[in-house]
Write an enzyme that holds these catalytic residues in place. Sequence first.
Site, PDB file in Angstrom:
ATOM      1  N   SER A   1       0.918  -1.362  -0.042  1.00 11.29           N
ATOM      2  CA  SER A   1      -0.043   0.101   0.033  1.00 11.29           C
ATOM      3  C   SER A   1       0.989   1.158  -0.075  1.00 11.29           C
ATOM      4  O   SER A   1       1.785   1.045   0.793  1.00 11.29           O
ATOM      5  CB  SER A   1      -1.170   0.243   1.155  1.00 11.29           C
ATOM      6  OG  SER A   1      -1.775  -1.058   1.427  1.00 11.29           O
TER       7      SER A   1
ATOM      8  N   ASP B   1       7.387 -17.014  13.272  1.00 10.19           N
ATOM      9  CA  ASP B   1       8.368 -17.428  12.908  1.00 10.19           C
ATOM     10  C   ASP B   1       8.216 -19.567  13.199  1.00 10.19           C
ATOM     11  O   ASP B   1       7.074 -19.209  13.351  1.00 10.19           O
ATOM     12  CB  ASP B   1       8.518 -17.138  14.783  1.00 10.19           C
ATOM     13  CG  ASP B   1       9.945 -15.794  14.707  1.00 10.19           C
ATOM     14  OD1 ASP B   1      10.600 -15.877  13.574  1.00 10.19           O
ATOM     15  OD2 ASP B   1       9.653 -15.742  15.799  1.00 10.19           O
TER      16      ASP B   1
END
Length: 805
Positions: A247, A322
């Site tokens: 964006s 993660d």
Amino acid sequence: MKVVKYIFGVLASLIVLIAVFLLFYFNHQKPEYQGEYEFEALEKPVKVYFDTYGTPHIYAANNRDAYKALGYVHAQDRLWQMELMRRVASGRLAEIFGKKLLETDKFFRTVGIHEYSKKNVAELKERKGKILPLAEAYLEGINEFLEGGKTPIEFAVLGIDKVPFTLEDIYNIAGYMSFSFANAQKTDPVVTAFANMGVSYLKAFDLDSTVDSEKIKSYTGGSDYVAIAGHVNDVLNQMPLAPFIGSNSWVLSPEKSETGRVVLSNDPHIGFSQPAVWYEAHLSTPDINYFGYHIAGVPFAFLIHNDSVANGLTMFENDDMDFYRERVNKEQSDQYWAIDHWENFEVRKELIKVKDTIDMEIEVRSSRHGPVINDVVAGVSKDQPIAMWWVYYQFSNHLLDAAHEMAIAKNIDDMRAAGAKIHAPGLNLMYGDAQGNIAWWAVGRLPKRPAHVNSKTILDGSTGKDDPLGYYNFEANPQAENPPWGYVYSANNQSIMNVKGRNILYPGYYLPDTRAARIVEVLEGERRISRSELKSLFMDSKYMGIQPMKELLVSELIQSDFNEKEREALEHFSSWSGYHDLETLGAAIFYPWMINIYELAMKDDLEKAFEGRGDKLFNSFMSTYLMKRSMPVFISAKESPWWDNALTEDVVEDRKDVVTVAFRETVKYLSERFGDKPENWTWGQVHTVEHNHPLGAVNLLKPIFNVGPFHLSGSEMVVNNLGFPYNKEKLFNTSFGPSTRRIIDFSEIDNSESILPTGQSGVPFSKYYDDQTQMYIEGKWRPVYLSEEKIKANSTVLILRPKKK
């Protein structure tokens, strides 16, 4: 002869009857934008004014009635989209599309967003949050239309049963949105695979400065990272919904704006689809009055403006996910090592319904870090589980509370407080108000990781040494309020974080700063910026930083035996200014040339290192942020091991060899695809967009459901961010871009403007299905009104009344 005439007469009559039936059916399918409807759940009548672009302006006596009306009108325009949205995260696409979406369902069932949603619905009911009655009112509106409204043609074609929407559906949709923001699931397995090849291979990529490539931890053997990377890439590419990509946003202070008042601009980049992502709606009651942009199936707008404040959003691109390799007990495979003891995997069964075939049951394991994602990857051993840890799962979800509070915010303090409630996804919250304040806050909980951890590789889950250490306070997040230079901006580029007086760069998946550099170039300086300049900036197609890359590429070419076509193509490329306008020459050469360079440089090494699976890993890499970010670094790395062809032992190739062969292949490819004359390779000729509906995949239905194709300016590295997959098969077919363009002008709030890529409605027979498309392509705008006088002057009205008892 009479028999022939009779037969033709019968056929003609049948054709007329079919035409009449289709005309009646199509007209019957159109949403109702005027008239009256009795709605039992309403307390008082609600007036819904639909403006000339089909945007509902809802006037209600109380908030619950306003949200009931919103749910109803949202459903009549976007019920099909709502159905798709609620099915993605809950893993229920194969029910309607069949086994081709089975792997997608298995993946999302394993990720477990639907399980997290159940917990958050229970928590919302227990704490009796302020949004609960409004969310329930919105659902009443949807289900009122579901029961008594027109059945979308997609439901009829695919045989979808009408099932009431629930609070869990809302949270599942918000969960899918949050998941699509995360880049780790596509990137981390790829980086880990590269790390296994050696540190020197990683130096050719622009890994952000928090990552020390000399300390990268990798694991040889064990889980097949190539298979995981390829599987995730395939699953995400198969989804019939648009992912969130990036964006732009910038906010001018009164000192920078030509009007002397704050002006906010925002264009969130999301994958193109039909219907488009946002549904615009204006809600007005004695308590609230705001114009918002809604995701299908979610009651609270994420982008809003009212008389006092406005916000915008971009992706922060922080790393909030993660992956941990768990150590399994060889004596008891249902256990894994958790720091100092063996612990049982949590196990649940998931039954997936599949259209036209038998149902499938899968087993999902979870460790203390999260769900084991590689259990659903074919050919990967379960003895080396990879668990997904995600910030999103670590806290109760108040994303919807935050969205509602942003919509009703009255000042900068309200907006800041609302933004601080968002723990995931990571977002850049842009702000401006009528009092002259501007601000930008990076929102989301940022985990603290041990100094040795490279969060872009698979980590060790057994010892606890790689686990997060806690979280930074919101005050440490990158942010700026009323900066002296007079503007704030975001273009998914990396920002500076201040921790106890020390500037650090937080790890993430930040996009190249080409867009950011162009925005700053236009906004910087003492002069005031006009509205026309802001509109031009939205459509700006200048590729910042292209000149050094151009010069390097040209200087590396071995031109001694170029043919006439190659020389002509090179001349066009050499004179390219870096703009991506419709008549531009050169851009069409640059992108396939870069792809060919990456292919020639990397595929041989990957094939050699991963024994026939290099092509899969290469395709996964090309879909990540890393490829886009690495271009200048990759090209400039003259001594990179990637340049030598690993499959030719007697010859050592260098950068010149690769760049030259790639250029020749590019000219050949363009000639075959677009004709022999390089002067015809204009950007507008080859850069196109088609807004695809899932049913548009059937050729017979494509003219009804798809919108386009259209020729486009812009590109992926410029402010007018209209990007495409980096592969030869779909090279110039734009897959994402601005999901809306907005200018909110506090000099006069009714001067605000917006545009959507196609239209408000998701019903193919509505006049608002694609009525904004050509305006969007041309960079034009339409007004966005908040004042009742202007709204009524350009609207039809639908009155929703309580059902008489």
